[in-house]
Design a protein around this motif. Structure first.
Motif, PDB file in Angstrom:
ATOM      1  N   ARG A  95       0.798  -1.218   0.000  1.00  0.00           N
ATOM      2  CA  ARG A  95       0.000   0.000   0.000  1.00  0.00           C
ATOM      3  C   ARG A  95       0.835   1.273   0.000  1.00  0.00           C
ATOM      4  O   ARG A  95       0.466   2.263   0.582  1.00  0.00           O
ATOM      5  N   LYS A  96       1.950   1.244  -0.668  1.00  0.00           N
ATOM      6  CA  LYS A  96       2.815   2.424  -0.675  1.00  0.00           C
ATOM      7  C   LYS A  96       2.271   3.501  -1.611  1.00  0.00           C
ATOM      8  O   LYS A  96       1.521   3.225  -2.536  1.00  0.00           O
ATOM      9  N   SER A  97       2.704   4.706  -1.356  1.00  0.00           N
ATOM     10  CA  SER A  97       2.231   5.840  -2.142  1.00  0.00           C
ATOM     11  C   SER A  97       2.924   5.876  -3.504  1.00  0.00           C
ATOM     12  O   SER A  97       3.932   5.200  -3.732  1.00  0.00           O
ATOM     13  N   MET A  98       2.397   6.698  -4.384  1.00  0.00           N
ATOM     14  CA  MET A  98       2.971   6.842  -5.713  1.00  0.00           C
ATOM     15  C   MET A  98       4.402   7.387  -5.627  1.00  0.00           C
ATOM     16  O   MET A  98       5.275   6.987  -6.399  1.00  0.00           O
ATOM     17  N   LYS A  99       4.633   8.267  -4.688  1.00  0.00           N
ATOM     18  CA  LYS A  99       5.960   8.837  -4.492  1.00  0.00           C
ATOM     19  C   LYS A  99       6.983   7.745  -4.144  1.00  0.00           C
ATOM     20  O   LYS A  99       8.099   7.741  -4.655  1.00  0.00           O
ATOM     21  N   HIS A 134      -6.968   1.390  -0.257  1.00  0.00           N
ATOM     22  CA  HIS A 134      -6.192   2.152   0.712  1.00  0.00           C
ATOM     23  C   HIS A 134      -6.012   3.618   0.314  1.00  0.00           C
ATOM     24  O   HIS A 134      -5.289   4.341   0.967  1.00  0.00           O
ATOM     25  N   LEU A 135      -6.682   4.044  -0.748  1.00  0.00           N
ATOM     26  CA  LEU A 135      -6.561   5.427  -1.213  1.00  0.00           C
ATOM     27  C   LEU A 135      -7.699   6.277  -0.657  1.00  0.00           C
ATOM     28  O   LEU A 135      -8.873   5.934  -0.797  1.00  0.00           O
ATOM     29  N   LYS A 139      -6.295  16.190  -0.581  1.00  0.00           N
ATOM     30  CA  LYS A 139      -5.145  15.559  -1.227  1.00  0.00           C
ATOM     31  C   LYS A 139      -5.340  14.048  -1.277  1.00  0.00           C
ATOM     32  O   LYS A 139      -5.796  13.437  -0.313  1.00  0.00           O
ATOM     33  N   ARG A 140      -4.945  13.463  -2.389  1.00  0.00           N
ATOM     34  CA  ARG A 140      -5.012  12.013  -2.542  1.00  0.00           C
ATOM     35  C   ARG A 140      -3.838  11.382  -1.789  1.00  0.00           C
ATOM     36  O   ARG A 140      -2.685  11.681  -2.069  1.00  0.00           O
ATOM     37  N   GLU A 141      -4.155  10.518  -0.827  1.00  0.00           N
ATOM     38  CA  GLU A 141      -3.131   9.892   0.012  1.00  0.00           C
ATOM     39  C   GLU A 141      -3.341   8.384   0.059  1.00  0.00           C
ATOM     40  O   GLU A 141      -4.469   7.905  -0.006  1.00  0.00           O
ATOM     41  N   SER A 142      -2.254   7.677   0.190  1.00  0.00           N
ATOM     42  CA  SER A 142      -2.279   6.238   0.370  1.00  0.00           C
ATOM     43  C   SER A 142      -2.050   5.938   1.845  1.00  0.00           C
ATOM     44  O   SER A 142      -1.059   6.379   2.414  1.00  0.00           O
TER      45      SER A 142
END
Length: 146
Positions: A22-26, A111-112, A118-121
């Motif tokens: 479930r990691k973020s896009m970053k 998980h988003l 803001k869109r967060e994971s």
């Protein structure tokens, strides 16, 4: 006497599996860049058509994807807390409080979430996500009654 709306109902620290899945896009972009840099460095030392290069490329991929969650956990130390009125996210020692009125799921069962626009994971377990969705439902239900 102060009202106890901010009692912690549920709290969790991110585990390896949560950070892996479930990691973020970053974080995904960082992993991709690390892999590309590793491949560029590897191509300087080995011919790209050799078996050694292919095995080493596979090893780099496994190392980047498999070891990154350990690195994230040690550096970022993500933890999440859920109260009756807030979602509290702590990453790298910085605590951010999001009122439940500013938290909404983007995709059901995922998980988003949209946190304060803001869109967060959220790197948490399914159990925490179900508790969060349940609390959001109760919060919205209580808000409609008023």
């Amino acid at each position: 006497m102060k009202k106890q709306d901010n009692e912690i109902l549920y709290q969790e620290e991110s585990g390896y599996k949560d950070l892996l899945l479930r990691k973020s896009m970053k974080m995904r972009l960082t992993e991709t860049l690390a892999f590309v840099v590793g491949m560029l460095m590897l191509s300087q030392f080995f011919n790209t058509r050799t078996d050694v290069f292919k095995v080493m490329a596979f090893a780099i991929a496994i190392a980047v994807v498999g070891l990154a969650p350990f690195l994230y956990k040690s550096l970022l130390r993500p933890s999440y807390k859920l109260s009756k009125t807030h979602l509290i996210v702590t990453i790298s020692g910085q605590e951010t409080r999001y009122p439940l009125s500013e938290v909404e799921p983007i995709f059901e069962g995922r998980h988003l979430y949209r946190l304060s626009g803001k869109r967060e994971s959220l790197m948490v377990s399914r159990q925490f996500l179900s508790k969060l969705n349940e609390q959001l439902f109760l919060y919205q239900k209580g808000k409609k009654r008023r």
